[in-house]
Design a protein around this motif. Structure first.
Motif: not given
Length: 277
Positions: A52, A54-55, A99, A101, A108, A110, A112, A144, A151, A153, A155
């Motif tokens: 990780p 960031s979160y 979230l 990342t 990378e 992401h 959610i 994002l 990106a 992503i 979810t």
């Protein structure tokens, strides 16, 4: 792993210490939720594959005005989840969206995780609450994509709506056909699975697909030098299925006959990429 209806962080940490998981090096991302029942969302990830960077948790601010309070409990739903209202502020305290990342084997990504408001009071009358949740989700995704239009992503979570409901189909704009997904768009593999009669939960002998994993367009591209989407499914092994009685074939939940797992089956997706030569 995106997880929902978690009592607290300790539950996840205890799970990671179980003998069959301990050697795999799982770690936890978790925030305490404002949900009045004290249930949270979170992530489990393998430290050897994912790091990780960031979160963050995003609060969903919805009020009783966004649904019909007179209709509450008129339509009975087999669901222990309730949209609890603060008497003074009229705010409905529900789950945050988290979230996370990080780098998946150096790339990378992401993620959610969601647990959208329940259907208490009826599907139609409570729909504005889930539409508000979808709008927050779309806002996170858009932010994002402003930074990086390519990106990757994901979810995911218990949306308390299926792939054809307004929250998913219109507010999120998720497509069920890969060919229809435009740049910055979203693809929902649950739509094809549900069309085949596959679901994650059953109610009154009708299957629905609440537990979805929706992905951004770059994951559909056919350059397999990096991670791309391959296929999706529902994990419904025999030991997780009720084998007898009125609810035969349903997910095996806790009940008078003994312990179970959940009233939902988990969904999953596979990613693939070319092996390095």
């Amino acid at each position: 792993l995106g997880v929902a209806e978690i009592e607290n962080r300790q539950v996840l940490e205890d799970l990671c210490k179980q003998p069959l998981l301990a050697a795999k090096g799982y770690a936890v991302i978790h925030f305490d939720s404002p949900d009045r029942r004290g249930i949270d969302t979170g992530f489990l990830y393998q430290k050897g594959h994912f790091q990780p960077t960031s979160y963050k948790n995003y609060a969903l601010i919805v009020t009783e005005d966004e649904t019909d309070k007179k209709a509450k409990d008129k339509e009975k739903v087999e669901d222990t989840d309730d949209n609890v209202v603060d008497i003074k502020t009229k705010r409905i305290y529900t789950r945050d969206q988290i979230l996370m990342t990080g780098l998946l084997d150096g790339e990378e990504m992401h993620f959610i995780v969601n647990h959208w408001p329940s259907r208490r009071g009826g599907e139609k009358r409570s729909s504005p609450l889930r539409e508000a949740a979808a709008a927050l989700n779309k806002k996170i995704i858009d932010s994002l994509q402003v930074i990086n239009p390519n990106a990757k992503i994901f979810t995911m979570g218990d949306l308390n709506d299926g792939p054809f409901n307004k929250s998913v189909k219109q507010v999120l704009g998720a497509k069920g056909d890969e060919k229809e997904v435009q740049p910055l768009g979203l693809y929902n593999p649950a739509e094809k699975l549900m069309n085949k009669g596959i679901g994650t939960l059953a109610f009154r002998d009708s299957w629905d697909f609440f537990d979805q994993i929706i992905i951004s367009e770059p994951l559909l591209r056919k350059d397999y030098s990096s991670w791309r989407y391959w296929k999706a499914g529902v994990y419904n092994a025999p030991f997780m299925i009720q084998q007898t009685g009125q609810y035969k074939g349903y997910a095996l939940r806790n009940g008078a006959l003994g312990p179970g797992y959940s009233d939902h089956f988990p969904s999953y997706i596979y990613l693939i990429k070319e092996a390095k030569k």
